[in-house]
Design a protein around this motif. Sequence first.
Motif, PDB file in Angstrom:
ATOM      1  N   LEU A  14      28.461  44.795  31.623  1.00  0.00           N
ATOM      2  CA  LEU A  14      29.332  44.077  32.551  1.00  0.00           C
ATOM      3  C   LEU A  14      29.790  42.757  31.942  1.00  0.00           C
ATOM      4  O   LEU A  14      30.965  42.383  32.061  1.00  0.00           O
ATOM      5  N   ALA A  15      28.881  42.055  31.280  1.00  0.00           N
ATOM      6  CA  ALA A  15      29.255  40.800  30.612  1.00  0.00           C
ATOM      7  C   ALA A  15      30.327  41.059  29.565  1.00  0.00           C
ATOM      8  O   ALA A  15      31.295  40.291  29.439  1.00  0.00           O
ATOM      9  N   CYS A  57      31.003  45.885  40.636  1.00  0.00           N
ATOM     10  CA  CYS A  57      31.586  44.602  40.242  1.00  0.00           C
ATOM     11  C   CYS A  57      32.645  44.814  39.166  1.00  0.00           C
ATOM     12  O   CYS A  57      33.734  44.235  39.233  1.00  0.00           O
ATOM     13  N   ALA A  58      32.337  45.634  38.178  1.00  0.00           N
ATOM     14  CA  ALA A  58      33.299  45.909  37.110  1.00  0.00           C
ATOM     15  C   ALA A  58      34.538  46.615  37.649  1.00  0.00           C
ATOM     16  O   ALA A  58      35.675  46.290  37.273  1.00  0.00           O
ATOM     17  N   ASP A 103      34.908  39.219  46.413  1.00  0.00           N
ATOM     18  CA  ASP A 103      34.480  40.621  46.475  1.00  0.00           C
ATOM     19  C   ASP A 103      33.641  40.961  45.245  1.00  0.00           C
ATOM     20  O   ASP A 103      32.564  41.572  45.344  1.00  0.00           O
ATOM     21  N   ALA A 104      34.118  40.558  44.074  1.00  0.00           N
ATOM     22  CA  ALA A 104      33.365  40.795  42.842  1.00  0.00           C
ATOM     23  C   ALA A 104      32.064  39.988  42.829  1.00  0.00           C
ATOM     24  O   ALA A 104      31.012  40.487  42.409  1.00  0.00           O
ATOM     25  N   ARG A 137      29.301  41.597  44.803  1.00  0.00           N
ATOM     26  CA  ARG A 137      28.640  42.728  44.153  1.00  0.00           C
ATOM     27  C   ARG A 137      27.525  42.235  43.208  1.00  0.00           C
ATOM     28  O   ARG A 137      26.499  42.888  43.059  1.00  0.00           O
ATOM     29  N   LEU A 138      27.738  41.088  42.572  1.00  0.00           N
ATOM     30  CA  LEU A 138      26.680  40.506  41.746  1.00  0.00           C
ATOM     31  C   LEU A 138      25.474  40.138  42.601  1.00  0.00           C
ATOM     32  O   LEU A 138      24.324  40.365  42.219  1.00  0.00           O
ATOM     33  N   LEU A 139      25.750  39.569  43.773  1.00  0.00           N
ATOM     34  CA  LEU A 139      24.654  39.228  44.679  1.00  0.00           C
ATOM     35  C   LEU A 139      23.927  40.492  45.145  1.00  0.00           C
ATOM     36  O   LEU A 139      22.689  40.494  45.258  1.00  0.00           O
ATOM     37  N   ASP A 140      24.682  41.564  45.398  1.00  0.00           N
ATOM     38  CA  ASP A 140      24.055  42.836  45.776  1.00  0.00           C
ATOM     39  C   ASP A 140      23.075  43.300  44.700  1.00  0.00           C
ATOM     40  O   ASP A 140      21.991  43.817  45.011  1.00  0.00           O
TER      41      ASP A 140
END
Length: 205
Positions: A30-31, A96-97, A178-179, A182-185
């Motif tokens: 992802l990074a 996220c991606a 929104d993105a 997803r990181l928090l999820d």
Amino acid sequence: MAFRIFPEDEQVIELLVHMSQCVTTSVDLLAEHLSAADDRTGETLQALLDTEDECSNLYFSLMTTTRSSYVVPIPRQDLYILGQWILKSVEALVACAETQQLYKIDRPTSHATEQLNVIRLMSEMTSKAMGRLATLDELDDYWFEMIRLSRQSERTHRTYRASLLDKHKAPHAIRRMDAADRLLDASRALGHVSAEVGRVLVSES
């Protein structure tokens, strides 16, 4: 030491470790995806989807191995819950991606980078912790440190949202949030893994 007619099947532990490693791989991909040139984002997204498929297959193997084993190191329902939350973390990173790709969001902010660093550390600690489930050694420290990292992730997310609302117009801020969500999820899913480990420690002590 209690005598067992059937030895514990520690293959389930290995499967959980491999699933946790999929989280670390997903963070790295992802990074790379977030900073990739436009002509490479398709490649990095596909690599993320492949990792998600790998994690799903490992989870299926975990379930079939758990059901067919006479003796497992921890209760079967705990293995199911641990695997479920690990898979959810991978799914959140992939989402996220995909969100980044769909909304055509440009390079991430420092807050996103900070979140990814926290999630990577959480995933590495989770991989080590899964390997200790058979003995339950040194898991108290893991559980406590994951609480700290979860709080750090929550604080970073709040700062991230505030920064987005301050710097961008509403439609663009919403897409970025929104993105960010997803990181928090992903970090929350790993937090659920450590909470389940804590519950196992209490019930098995």
